[in-house]
Design a protein around this motif. Structure first.
Motif, mmCIF file in Angstrom:
data_model
loop_
_atom_site.group_PDB
_atom_site.id
_atom_site.type_symbol
_atom_site.label_atom_id
_atom_site.label_comp_id
_atom_site.label_asym_id
_atom_site.label_seq_id
_atom_site.Cartn_x
_atom_site.Cartn_y
_atom_site.Cartn_z
ATOM 1 N N ALA A 37 0.834 -1.211 0.000
ATOM 2 C CA ALA A 37 0.000 0.000 0.000
ATOM 3 C C ALA A 37 0.868 1.259 0.000
ATOM 4 C CB ALA A 37 -0.931 -0.005 1.204
ATOM 5 N N VAL A 38 1.966 1.224 0.761
ATOM 6 C CA VAL A 38 2.846 2.403 0.819
ATOM 7 C C VAL A 38 3.564 2.577 -0.530
ATOM 8 C CG1 VAL A 38 4.889 3.382 1.950
ATOM 9 C CG2 VAL A 38 3.083 2.361 3.330
ATOM 10 N N GLU A 39 3.962 1.464 -1.152
ATOM 11 C CA GLU A 39 4.592 1.568 -2.480
ATOM 12 C C GLU A 39 3.621 2.152 -3.505
ATOM 13 O OE1 GLU A 39 6.135 -2.339 -3.390
ATOM 14 O OE2 GLU A 39 7.935 -1.996 -2.173
ATOM 15 N N GLU A 40 2.373 1.709 -3.436
ATOM 16 C CA GLU A 40 1.364 2.254 -4.358
ATOM 17 C C GLU A 40 1.247 3.767 -4.160
ATOM 18 O OE1 GLU A 40 -2.737 0.576 -4.168
ATOM 19 O OE2 GLU A 40 -3.302 2.672 -4.427
ATOM 20 N N ALA A 41 1.279 4.201 -2.900
ATOM 21 C CA ALA A 41 1.183 5.631 -2.599
ATOM 22 C C ALA A 41 2.397 6.388 -3.151
ATOM 23 C CB ALA A 41 1.058 5.840 -1.091
ATOM 24 N N VAL A 42 3.593 5.817 -2.948
ATOM 25 C CA VAL A 42 4.814 6.465 -3.459
ATOM 26 C C VAL A 42 4.743 6.559 -4.980
ATOM 27 C CG1 VAL A 42 7.325 6.223 -3.715
ATOM 28 C CG2 VAL A 42 6.258 5.791 -1.497
ATOM 29 N N GLN A 43 4.323 5.461 -5.620
ATOM 30 C CA GLN A 43 4.217 5.464 -7.088
ATOM 31 C C GLN A 43 3.133 6.419 -7.572
ATOM 32 O OE1 GLN A 43 3.688 1.274 -7.727
ATOM 33 N NE2 GLN A 43 5.812 0.846 -7.168
ATOM 34 N N ILE A 123 -6.882 8.342 1.638
ATOM 35 C CA ILE A 123 -6.994 7.258 2.626
ATOM 36 C C ILE A 123 -6.738 5.945 1.888
ATOM 37 C CG2 ILE A 123 -8.513 6.045 4.258
ATOM 38 C CD1 ILE A 123 -10.269 8.598 4.334
ATOM 39 N N SER A 124 -5.941 5.076 2.500
ATOM 40 C CA SER A 124 -5.696 3.767 1.890
ATOM 41 C C SER A 124 -5.830 2.674 2.932
ATOM 42 C CB SER A 124 -4.284 3.747 1.276
ATOM 43 O OG SER A 124 -3.984 2.462 0.776
ATOM 44 N N LEU A 125 -6.625 1.651 2.621
ATOM 45 C CA LEU A 125 -6.759 0.493 3.512
ATOM 46 C C LEU A 125 -5.860 -0.623 2.976
ATOM 47 C CD1 LEU A 125 -10.658 0.376 4.045
ATOM 48 C CD2 LEU A 125 -8.934 1.615 5.343
ATOM 49 N N PRO A 126 -4.786 -0.960 3.711
ATOM 50 C CA PRO A 126 -3.818 -1.917 3.179
ATOM 51 C C PRO A 126 -4.361 -3.329 2.964
ATOM 52 C CG PRO A 126 -3.135 -1.096 5.355
ATOM 53 C CD PRO A 126 -4.373 -0.356 4.979
ATOM 54 N N GLY A 200 -11.028 0.117 -0.539
ATOM 55 C CA GLY A 200 -10.321 0.993 0.398
ATOM 56 C C GLY A 200 -9.350 2.009 -0.166
ATOM 57 N N ARG A 201 -9.794 2.860 -1.069
ATOM 58 C CA ARG A 201 -9.003 3.993 -1.550
ATOM 59 C C ARG A 201 -9.942 5.186 -1.648
ATOM 60 N NH1 ARG A 201 -6.190 0.301 -0.877
ATOM 61 N NH2 ARG A 201 -4.440 -0.493 -2.088
ATOM 62 N N TYR A 202 -9.564 6.273 -1.027
ATOM 63 C CA TYR A 202 -10.430 7.458 -1.007
ATOM 64 C C TYR A 202 -9.576 8.718 -1.162
ATOM 65 C CZ TYR A 202 -13.246 4.252 2.037
ATOM 66 O OH TYR A 202 -13.917 3.188 2.574
ATOM 67 N N ILE A 203 -10.155 9.752 -1.782
ATOM 68 C CA ILE A 203 -9.627 11.115 -1.647
ATOM 69 C C ILE A 203 -10.748 11.890 -0.953
ATOM 70 C CG2 ILE A 203 -8.673 13.175 -2.777
ATOM 71 C CD1 ILE A 203 -7.035 10.760 -3.575
#
Ligand code: G1P
Length: 287
Positions: A37-43, A123-126, A200-203
């Motif tokens: 999930a953190v990698e997806e956010a960084v990317q 918001i991200s739910l791993p 589980g992905r929101y803005i």
């Protein structure tokens, strides 16, 4: 933009494994769930992470920071490269907020208010591991940039699964994008307005915070983000977005097995072996 990861849950579905370790640290092959999930956010271009944690989640708080003893050990054994994938995170900004009582997902998000301030946030739910060409959060950010409205990720689910999700209906305003008109958290199949499920992905925009506070004062032990979003929909347009990609539910034991197999089939170093054992198993089944 900051991104909030609610990671305070007890992880009862994975007991006893999660008795002493956070479920977000459970590995999918050799990488903890949280790292996907953190990698997806960084990317997706994000680098400011807010974890809503709880007692017992110390391993999670330590994970994205250097471990000097391990670094020394690996250096001595010429194995420093084994942590290469993790080092890029050491320079990012992580904030940890303790949720002192397990009052629900919405309550966890409300705790991020001070850190997020008056800005839109992700918001991200791993538990929801998404494999896609363009990172799922990057897709949502594009929709947000275009419409300047809060956006929630969606996929269609089989009707039997409806009671496990937030379910919405609405009218489409573009390919994959709809304005949410009805939203209900974990309805009975008969009461569901559709089979469009919240993933589980929101803005979100900061006007969600006062609504979460109001929800917090309501009855019931669990404060749901969905209930605050229903209030937000009375004040402004909230969008649903059917992301491109495939989502795996790593938050249940069966979904976890499926996640492992699919990740193994997509990784070059594990693909051939996994294909072979699956083929052998299928053939032996026929015998
Ligand atoms: C949460 C949300 C729900 C959403 C789901 C997606 O539920 O409340 O609306 O559909 O995540 O994974 P949870 O799975 O935390 O019960």
């Amino acid at each position: 933009m900051k991104i909030v990861f609610p990671v305070a849950g007890v992880g009862t579905r994975f007991l006893p494994a999660t008795k002493e370790i956070p479920k977000e640290i459970l590995p999918v092959i050799d990488k903890p769930l949280i790292q996907y999930a953190v990698e997806e956010a960084v990317q997706s271009g994000l680098s400011d992470f807010v974890f809503i944690t709880a007692r017992g989640k110390e391993a999670l708080e330590n994970y994205f920071t250097p471990n000097p003893d391990l670094d020394d050990f690996l250096k001595r054994h010429q194995k420093s490269h084994l942590l290469d994938g993790l080092r890029e995170f050491y320079t990012k900004n992580f904030t940890y907020i303790r949720q002192k009582q397990a009052l629900g997902f919405g309550h966890a998000i409300a705790l991020a208010e001070k850190v997020v301030g008056g800005e839109p946030f992700a918001i991200s739910l791993p538990d929801d591991l998404i494999i896609s060409r363009q990172p799922a959060m990057a897709q949502l950010l594009e929709v947000y940039e275009k419409y300047k409205s809060p956006v929630i990720a969606f996929m269609e689910v089989p009707s039997a699964d409806i009671p496990r999700y937030g379910i919405a209906a609405g009218k489409f305003i573009a390919d994959r994008v709809f304005q949410i008109e009805k939203l209900v958290e974990k309805p009975a199949i008969a009461d569901a307005p559709s089979n469009f499920a919240v993933i589980g992905r929101y803005i979100m925009t900061p006007d969600i915070f006062p609504l979460l506070q109001a929800t917090a004062h309501g009855a019931g032990a669990e404060i749901q983000l969905t209930d605050a979003v229903i209030q937000l929909m009375k004040k402004r347009r909230v969008l649903g977005y059917f992301f491109e990609g495939r989502r795996f539910d790593a938050g249940t034991t069966l979904g976890y097995i499926e996640t492992l197999i699919h990740v193994a089939l997509r990784r070059e170093d594990t693909r051939d072996f996994t294909r072979r054992i699956l083929r052998d198993l299928a053939e032996n089944e026929k015998l």
